[in-house]
Design an enzyme around this catalytic site. Structure first.
Site, PDB file in Angstrom:
ATOM      1  N   ASN A   9      -1.102   3.463   2.385  1.00 50.08           N
ATOM      2  CA  ASN A   9      -2.398   3.788   1.790  1.00 50.08           C
ATOM      3  C   ASN A   9      -3.462   3.000   2.545  1.00 50.08           C
ATOM      4  O   ASN A   9      -3.570   1.784   2.380  1.00 50.08           O
ATOM      5  CB  ASN A   9      -2.377   3.390   0.306  1.00 50.08           C
ATOM      6  N   LYS A  11      -6.620   3.151   2.273  1.00 52.27           N
ATOM      7  CA  LYS A  11      -7.820   2.864   1.451  1.00 52.27           C
ATOM      8  C   LYS A  11      -9.095   3.201   2.253  1.00 52.27           C
ATOM      9  O   LYS A  11      -9.084   4.106   3.074  1.00 52.27           O
ATOM     10  CB  LYS A  11      -7.812   1.414   0.979  1.00 52.27           C
ATOM     11  N   HIS A  97      -4.217   5.650  -8.390  1.00 50.43           N
ATOM     12  CA  HIS A  97      -4.169   4.297  -7.816  1.00 50.43           C
ATOM     13  C   HIS A  97      -4.991   3.342  -8.678  1.00 50.43           C
ATOM     14  O   HIS A  97      -6.044   3.721  -9.195  1.00 50.43           O
ATOM     15  CB  HIS A  97      -4.699   4.311  -6.373  1.00 50.43           C
ATOM     16  N   GLU A  99      -6.965   1.056  -7.990  1.00 51.30           N
ATOM     17  CA  GLU A  99      -8.366   0.865  -7.574  1.00 51.30           C
ATOM     18  C   GLU A  99      -9.233   2.008  -8.091  1.00 51.30           C
ATOM     19  O   GLU A  99     -10.401   1.815  -8.416  1.00 51.30           O
ATOM     20  CB  GLU A  99      -8.444   0.731  -6.044  1.00 51.30           C
ATOM     21  N   GLU A 169       3.155   0.122  -9.366  1.00 43.88           N
ATOM     22  CA  GLU A 169       2.348  -0.877  -8.666  1.00 43.88           C
ATOM     23  C   GLU A 169       1.748  -1.849  -9.680  1.00 43.88           C
ATOM     24  O   GLU A 169       0.679  -1.572 -10.247  1.00 43.88           O
ATOM     25  CB  GLU A 169       1.209  -0.198  -7.900  1.00 43.88           C
ATOM     26  N   GLY A 175      -2.728  -6.180  -3.105  1.00 46.26           N
ATOM     27  CA  GLY A 175      -3.702  -6.829  -2.240  1.00 46.26           C
ATOM     28  C   GLY A 175      -3.866  -8.322  -2.514  1.00 46.26           C
ATOM     29  O   GLY A 175      -4.792  -8.954  -2.018  1.00 46.26           O
ATOM     30  N   SER A 215       1.776  -5.753  -2.242  1.00 44.63           N
ATOM     31  CA  SER A 215       2.010  -6.789  -1.237  1.00 44.63           C
ATOM     32  C   SER A 215       3.383  -6.712  -0.570  1.00 44.63           C
ATOM     33  O   SER A 215       4.008  -7.741  -0.308  1.00 44.63           O
ATOM     34  CB  SER A 215       1.771  -8.178  -1.838  1.00 44.63           C
TER      35      SER A 215
HETATM   36  C1  PEP Z   1      -1.716  -0.327  -2.479  1.00 44.09           C
HETATM   37  O1  PEP Z   1      -2.856  -0.191  -2.090  1.00 44.09           O
HETATM   38  O2  PEP Z   1      -1.165   0.611  -3.088  1.00 44.09           O
HETATM   39  C2  PEP Z   1      -1.010  -1.580  -2.231  1.00 44.09           C
HETATM   40  C3  PEP Z   1       0.193  -1.736  -2.694  1.00 44.09           C
HETATM   41  O3  PEP Z   1      -1.685  -2.520  -1.481  1.00 44.09           O
HETATM   42  P1  PEP Z   1      -1.059  -3.874  -0.850  1.00 44.09           P
HETATM   43  O4  PEP Z   1       0.206  -3.480  -0.162  1.00 44.09           O
HETATM   44  O5  PEP Z   1      -2.108  -4.377   0.074  1.00 44.09           O
HETATM   45  O6  PEP Z   1      -0.804  -4.802  -1.997  1.00 44.09           O
END
Ligand code: PEP
Length: 252
Positions: A9, A11, A97, A99, A169, A175, A215
């Site tokens: 992703n 973003k 997501h 975000e 998630e 992040g 992460s």
């Molecule tokens: C994500 O954006 O779905 C995500 C898991 O980000 P990150 O791997 O940076 O934590």
């Protein structure tokens, strides 16, 4: 057999030129990779989708959108429809997501509508959900996850799950550099399968790919992916570096 999936992703990162450069690098990193039962998916920004589809047309990398409107067309300024995505060769979309939930106030009812619209247009949906830190600290994480899935997905027909990829998630891990331990991920993924089995049936529960996101990096991917109910990952930060992302793909 359930598909293994690694999805990146991107973003709101990467201009068109940068997107193409990253895909070219990734193609080199993965040129000898045997995909077998694994799907590799990238989700660039809307403006790079068409070019990304062309750039990946001869390799096994698939392209997804990061969002989609639930509306078919019309006076919805700034929105992008399934038809528009399909017309540039995209048939996978990330929905829900954290975000989007946090910064754009997307809630379960809207996510349900988006998911239905995507499925009606024959898209695969990577449906994201997960608890906040506070929920986990209050030991409410199972309850929260169950509710999110029920609210958005449990009115779907069993057949629809052939096009659903779940992405657990935990919001506190996205992040932040903090990751759920492999055992925590496994525990939640097994729980998700158990509620799918209760709502639908065992066969369906065992056929849905459930990704972990939060992460995931080259140094922790193999351990997380080794868990029996973890079918891959949704990768944010580490998907922006071809070397890191390809190492994560190879860890599956
Ligand atoms: C994500 O954006 O779905 C995500 C898991 O980000 P990150 O791997 O940076 O934590």
């Amino acid at each position: 057999m359930r598909k293994k999936i690694v999805a990146g992703n991107w973003k709101m990162n990467m201009t068109l030129e940068q997107s193409l450069a990253l895909i070219k690098e990734l193609k080199e990193e993965l040129q000898d990779y045997q995909y077998n039962n694994t799907r590799v998916i990238l989700a660039p920004s809307f403006v790079s989708l068409s070019a990304a589809v062309n750039e990946t047309s001869k390799v096994n990398i698939e392209i997804a959108a990061q969002n989609m409107s639930q509306e078919e067309r019309g006076a919805f300024t700034g929105e992008v429809s399934a038809e528009m995505l399909a017309a540039v060769g995209v048939d996978i979309v990330i929905i829900g997501h954290s975000e989007r939930r946090t910064y754009f106030q997307e809630i379960d009812a809207g996510l349900k509508a988006k998911t239905k619209a995507a499925l009606a247009n024959n898209f695969d949906v990577i449906f994201c959900f997960g608890e906040q830190l506070e929920d986990r600290e209050n030991k409410k994480h199972f309850e929260v996850v169950e509710q999110q899935l029920k609210n958005a997905l449990f009115e779907l027909e069993a057949e629809d799950f052939g096009n659903i990829i779940l992405a657990y998630e935990p919001v506190w891990a996205i992040g932040t550099g903090k990751t759920a331990s492999a055992d925590e991920a496994q525990e939640m993924h097994a729980f998700i399968r158990s509620i799918l089995a209760k709502q639908y049936n065992e066969t369906l529960a065992n056929s849905v790919s459930i990704l972990y996101g939060g992460s995931v990096k080259p140094n922790n991917a193999a351990e997380i992916f080794s868990k029996s109910d973890v079918d891959g990952g949704l990768i944010g930060g580490a998907s922006l570096k071809a070397k890191d992302f390809s190492e994560i793909v190879k860890a599956i």
